[in-house]
Design a protein around this motif. Structure first.
Motif, mmCIF file in Angstrom:
data_model
loop_
_atom_site.group_PDB
_atom_site.id
_atom_site.type_symbol
_atom_site.label_atom_id
_atom_site.label_comp_id
_atom_site.label_asym_id
_atom_site.label_seq_id
_atom_site.Cartn_x
_atom_site.Cartn_y
_atom_site.Cartn_z
ATOM 1 N N GLN A 25 -1.026 22.291 -18.116
ATOM 2 C CA GLN A 25 -1.833 23.405 -18.650
ATOM 3 C C GLN A 25 -2.542 24.149 -17.522
ATOM 4 O OE1 GLN A 25 -4.162 22.547 -22.142
ATOM 5 N NE2 GLN A 25 -5.193 24.538 -22.100
ATOM 6 N N LYS A 28 0.142 26.231 -15.696
ATOM 7 C CA LYS A 28 0.601 27.351 -16.543
ATOM 8 C C LYS A 28 -0.485 28.400 -16.739
ATOM 9 C CE LYS A 28 4.441 25.248 -18.959
ATOM 10 N NZ LYS A 28 4.759 24.114 -19.805
ATOM 11 N N SER A 29 -1.731 28.027 -16.483
ATOM 12 C CA SER A 29 -2.825 28.984 -16.588
ATOM 13 C C SER A 29 -3.031 29.760 -15.290
ATOM 14 C CB SER A 29 -4.112 28.265 -16.983
ATOM 15 O OG SER A 29 -3.938 27.623 -18.224
ATOM 16 N N ASP A 84 -12.904 31.074 -14.052
ATOM 17 C CA ASP A 84 -11.707 30.976 -14.900
ATOM 18 C C ASP A 84 -11.403 29.523 -15.269
ATOM 19 O OD1 ASP A 84 -11.492 33.667 -14.789
ATOM 20 O OD2 ASP A 84 -9.519 33.734 -13.824
ATOM 21 N N LEU A 88 -11.132 27.664 -18.932
ATOM 22 C CA LEU A 88 -9.951 26.890 -19.322
ATOM 23 C C LEU A 88 -10.326 25.499 -19.841
ATOM 24 C CD1 LEU A 88 -6.816 26.528 -19.322
ATOM 25 C CD2 LEU A 88 -7.055 25.679 -16.977
ATOM 26 N N THR A 101 -8.814 24.898 -25.403
ATOM 27 C CA THR A 101 -9.318 24.483 -24.087
ATOM 28 C C THR A 101 -8.946 23.015 -23.835
ATOM 29 O OG1 THR A 101 -11.459 23.849 -25.018
ATOM 30 C CG2 THR A 101 -11.260 26.107 -24.167
#
Ligand code: CMP
Length: 138
Positions: A25, A28-29, A84, A88, A101
């Motif tokens: 994750q 990919k973020s 950021d 997330l 999240t």
């Protein structure tokens, strides 16, 4: 503004087998990994890392928990990384974290909240330096 932040995947998440899903994750973020380490903290190391919380009622519990199993430590890079990354991972207490999240998906409680994220550029540097030498990052 720095473009780096520091994270740990905490013992509750590593012991439940969430390490791969959480790293996936994160990547990919849009974060790229600049340093990565699988380790287990001693009480002295955990106490030093969280020294800023030493006067808080939960400090002893926090130190004990952070030594209870292996962790992943990482330095991450992305524009606006600190803020950021905190978006997330979501709120410290997963009960208050937004859907999607990392803490909402993988954390158990405010104490066992799956991941750490630096709260400022200054602390991102201090925390990254705590875990990684110059040879261990790029
Ligand atoms: P972290 O973002 O790593 O920074 C400090 C940690 O202290 C926090 O995540 C939680 O794991 C822990 N923490 C914060 N508040 C509490 C609390 N009320 N009880 C237990 N642990 C807490």
């Amino acid at each position: 503004m720095s473009n780096r932040t520091f994270t740990m995947i905490k013992p509750d998440a590593t012991s439940k087998g969430y390490t791969g899903a959480i790293l996936d994750q994160i990547i990919k973020s849009g974060f790229s990994i600049k340093a990565l380490k699988w380790t287990k903290l001693t009480p002295s190391q955990a106490g030093e890392f969280y020294a800023v919380h030493s006067e808080r009622a939960f400090y002893g519990e926090l130190v004990e928990y952070m030594c209870s199993g292996p962790i992943i430590a990482a330095i991450l890079e992305k524009e606006n990384a600190v803020s950021d990354f905190r978006k997330l991972i979501g709120a410290t207490n997963p009960a208050n974290a937004e859907e999607g999240t990392i803490r909402k998906k993988f954390a158990t409680s405010i104490a066992e909240n799956a991941v750490h994220g630096s709260d400022s550029d200054e602390n991102a540097t201090i925390e990254g330096d705590f875990f990684f030498s110059k040879l261990e990052r790029f």
